[in-house]
Design an enzyme around this catalytic site. Sequence first.
Site, PDB file in Angstrom:
ATOM      1  N   LEU A   9      37.190  33.922  32.031  1.00  0.00           N
ATOM      2  CA  LEU A   9      38.464  34.366  31.528  1.00  0.00           C
ATOM      3  C   LEU A   9      39.268  33.551  33.095  1.00  0.00           C
ATOM      4  CD1 LEU A   9      38.875  36.780  28.995  1.00  0.00           C
ATOM      5  CD2 LEU A   9      37.623  34.835  29.401  1.00  0.00           C
ATOM      6  N   ALA A  11      43.600  32.251  32.764  1.00  0.00           N
ATOM      7  CA  ALA A  11      44.324  31.884  31.793  1.00  0.00           C
ATOM      8  C   ALA A  11      45.228  32.952  33.359  1.00  0.00           C
ATOM      9  CB  ALA A  11      44.183  32.297  30.691  1.00  0.00           C
ATOM     10  N   ARG A  16      51.189  38.299  40.972  1.00  0.00           N
ATOM     11  CA  ARG A  16      51.778  38.387  42.009  1.00  0.00           C
ATOM     12  C   ARG A  16      51.066  38.092  43.456  1.00  0.00           C
ATOM     13  NH1 ARG A  16      49.835  44.510  41.675  1.00  0.00           N
ATOM     14  NH2 ARG A  16      48.112  43.537  39.852  1.00  0.00           N
ATOM     15  N   LYS A  23      45.826  31.480  40.027  1.00  0.00           N
ATOM     16  CA  LYS A  23      45.455  32.441  40.970  1.00  0.00           C
ATOM     17  C   LYS A  23      43.923  32.095  40.955  1.00  0.00           C
ATOM     18  CE  LYS A  23      44.309  36.466  39.320  1.00  0.00           C
ATOM     19  NZ  LYS A  23      44.686  37.697  38.841  1.00  0.00           N
ATOM     20  N   GLY A  79      46.471  38.357  24.592  1.00  0.00           N
ATOM     21  CA  GLY A  79      45.162  38.834  25.644  1.00  0.00           C
ATOM     22  C   GLY A  79      43.459  38.063  26.011  1.00  0.00           C
ATOM     23  N   ASN A 374      22.083   9.692  82.159  1.00  0.00           N
ATOM     24  CA  ASN A 374      23.444  10.488  82.536  1.00  0.00           C
ATOM     25  C   ASN A 374      24.651   9.679  82.517  1.00  0.00           C
ATOM     26  OD1 ASN A 374      23.973  13.031  83.774  1.00  0.00           O
ATOM     27  ND2 ASN A 374      25.288  11.127  85.432  1.00  0.00           N
ATOM     28  N   ALA A 420      31.243   3.321  89.117  1.00  0.00           N
ATOM     29  CA  ALA A 420      31.958   4.614  89.229  1.00  0.00           C
ATOM     30  C   ALA A 420      33.117   3.893  88.794  1.00  0.00           C
ATOM     31  CB  ALA A 420      32.645   5.620  90.094  1.00  0.00           C
TER      32      ALA A 420
HETATM   33  C1  UD1 Z   1      41.770  44.592  30.912  1.00  0.00           C
HETATM   34  C2  UD1 Z   1      40.264  45.469  30.191  1.00  0.00           C
HETATM   35  C3  UD1 Z   1      40.503  47.241  30.674  1.00  0.00           C
HETATM   36  C4  UD1 Z   1      39.875  46.617  32.159  1.00  0.00           C
HETATM   37  C5  UD1 Z   1      40.745  45.951  33.064  1.00  0.00           C
HETATM   38  C6  UD1 Z   1      39.765  45.251  34.436  1.00  0.00           C
HETATM   39  C7  UD1 Z   1      41.145  44.642  27.844  1.00  0.00           C
HETATM   40  C8  UD1 Z   1      42.133  44.895  26.762  1.00  0.00           C
HETATM   41  N1  UD1 Z   1      40.989  45.290  28.888  1.00  0.00           N
HETATM   42  O1  UD1 Z   1      43.025  45.007  31.444  1.00  0.00           O
HETATM   43  O2  UD1 Z   1      39.675  47.175  29.996  1.00  0.00           O
HETATM   44  O3  UD1 Z   1      39.582  48.381  32.443  1.00  0.00           O
HETATM   45  O4  UD1 Z   1      40.865  44.341  32.621  1.00  0.00           O
HETATM   46  O5  UD1 Z   1      40.059  45.144  35.311  1.00  0.00           O
HETATM   47  O6  UD1 Z   1      40.315  43.693  28.134  1.00  0.00           O
HETATM   48  N2  UD1 Z   1      43.240  37.418  30.653  1.00  0.00           N
HETATM   49  C9  UD1 Z   1      43.277  35.942  29.507  1.00  0.00           C
HETATM   50  N3  UD1 Z   1      43.963  35.213  28.781  1.00  0.00           N
HETATM   51  C10 UD1 Z   1      44.305  36.434  28.593  1.00  0.00           C
HETATM   52  C11 UD1 Z   1      44.558  37.769  29.121  1.00  0.00           C
HETATM   53  C12 UD1 Z   1      43.721  37.861  29.658  1.00  0.00           C
HETATM   54  O7  UD1 Z   1      42.549  34.301  30.493  1.00  0.00           O
HETATM   55  O8  UD1 Z   1      45.315  36.157  27.306  1.00  0.00           O
HETATM   56  C13 UD1 Z   1      42.297  36.695  31.526  1.00  0.00           C
HETATM   57  C14 UD1 Z   1      43.544  37.565  33.424  1.00  0.00           C
HETATM   58  O9  UD1 Z   1      43.348  36.312  34.055  1.00  0.00           O
HETATM   59  C15 UD1 Z   1      42.115  37.795  33.622  1.00  0.00           C
HETATM   60  C16 UD1 Z   1      41.259  38.980  32.882  1.00  0.00           C
HETATM   61  O10 UD1 Z   1      42.090  37.954  31.903  1.00  0.00           O
HETATM   62  O11 UD1 Z   1      41.318  37.549  34.784  1.00  0.00           O
HETATM   63  C17 UD1 Z   1      41.864  40.409  32.166  1.00  0.00           C
HETATM   64  O12 UD1 Z   1      43.379  40.503  32.410  1.00  0.00           O
HETATM   65  P1  UD1 Z   1      44.492  41.566  32.765  1.00  0.00           P
HETATM   66  O13 UD1 Z   1      45.224  40.930  31.485  1.00  0.00           O
HETATM   67  O14 UD1 Z   1      44.268  41.757  34.075  1.00  0.00           O
HETATM   68  O15 UD1 Z   1      43.443  42.699  31.804  1.00  0.00           O
HETATM   69  P2  UD1 Z   1      43.758  44.180  32.077  1.00  0.00           P
HETATM   70  O16 UD1 Z   1      45.384  44.651  31.166  1.00  0.00           O
HETATM   71  O17 UD1 Z   1      43.618  44.428  33.357  1.00  0.00           O
END
Ligand code: UD1
Length: 454
Positions: A9, A11, A16, A23, A79, A374, A420
Amino acid sequence: MSSLNIVILAAGKGKRMHSDKPKVLHTLAGRPLLQHVLDTAIQYAPGKTCVVYGHGGEAVPQAMAQYDASFVLQEPQLGTGHAVQQALPLLDDGGLVLVLYGDVPLTQPATLEKMFAQPDALTLLTLHLSHPAGYGRIVRDSSGNIKSIVEEKDATAEQRAIREVNTGILSVPTRLLRNWLAKLQNNNAQGEYYLTDIVAMAVAQGVAVHAVQPAHAWEVMGVNSKVQLAELERIWQHEQAHQLLLQGVTLADPARLDVRGKLVCGREVEIDVGCIFEGEVHLGNDVQVGAYSIIKNSSIAAGTRIAPYSHIDQAEIGENCRIGPYARLRPGSKLHDEVHIGNFVEVKNSEIAAQSKANHLSYIGDSSVGSRVNIGAGTITCNYDGANKHRTIIEDDVFIGSNTQLVAPVKIGRGATIGAGSTITLDAPENELTLARAKQITVPDWQRPTKEKK
Ligand code: UD1
Ligand code: CA
């Protein structure tokens, strides 16, 4: 295991980071974050590797084009469960899906191997933290069996006190994952499709749910800001320095070493402070590297000393050479044994045979230099005529006097001496003294000018 699919994953926007670059393309130890994950993943020669990307247009697939991986766009981002759904059509049935994260770069093979141990189960990578804030919590029943994962924003006060957290990394039988993802709902605090909801579905269906832990907490640390990126970089550098020390390498200061790639060392190797190693570097037995040297994609054979502030890139250096201080070896430099390259000497695309020396202020480019030659201070091979490059050939036992220009293409015969200050444009014969410079004269009755009075 019949087949292993890997879904990465990647996306998330990385708001930040305050950067226009996605990223996962920011670098740790010289490689994009996502590349660390892919390099680890491909060790398992999986059925399919699939990267889910979102921001930055085609920058992510383009940057990773060298990998045998598929890239699927997730737009909009609804998500982590929705993200994995995008990859489903590309995955092989049978076997497992391992879910990794493009911004969690340092998960180690030994930890991932624990994730594959139960091919029929859902395996979660979890961690016990004294400050679990921000993470999903692992909810267990009174017998200690995992019941579900609850996101912090959806958790009760009691659940927030749980210190076992979800790292996000999990492995799951592909067949089951397809079923469960189809049933995901987004009726939660964030209105997202949570991947973590598959845990309760597994439990309801009687599928075993296991948790394993990484050997080190840094293996599951993610990067959301430049602060976290810098912290993880230091952790990784510290870890690499520690491994080198365990192998017997002497480091003047393990906190002042940067390895951006792979550094392979023989026995009795000593590395002074501030050195940077990039790409793949091999140091033979008894090699010493002086302070603030930068060595990239090179091999240095036994007994060679690199004095401080030397820059070495794509060079092959023989045994017992003396290099630097302030030497620059550019791509295609091949030095045989006992060669000396001193301060402010630049070598490029040149082979220098055993026991030859260029100790001061020289440029040796596109040249073949024999043994026991040399090269005097200030010698320049004029390899470029403004349009094309030409070679200089210097045979064995030649002596080149200081401040000589060798205008290529040109050949200096075996045993020749060049006086030289010569500008040599024609081949010089073997065993003779050749020089090319104006004859010294003394002007009689010459007077120095004196300052005029105004
Ligand atoms: C997620 C977990 C949480 C865990 C935490 C660890 C879920 C619902 N929650 O939460 O239990 O403790 O990670 O860091 O899975 N991403 C996508 N597409 C999306 C959403 C996220 O690619 O639609 C990727 C993000 O780029 C990131 C990762 O998934 O690399 C986690 O996404 P993030 O939104 O940071 O999840 P958390 O809310 O931190
Ligand atoms: Ca996160």
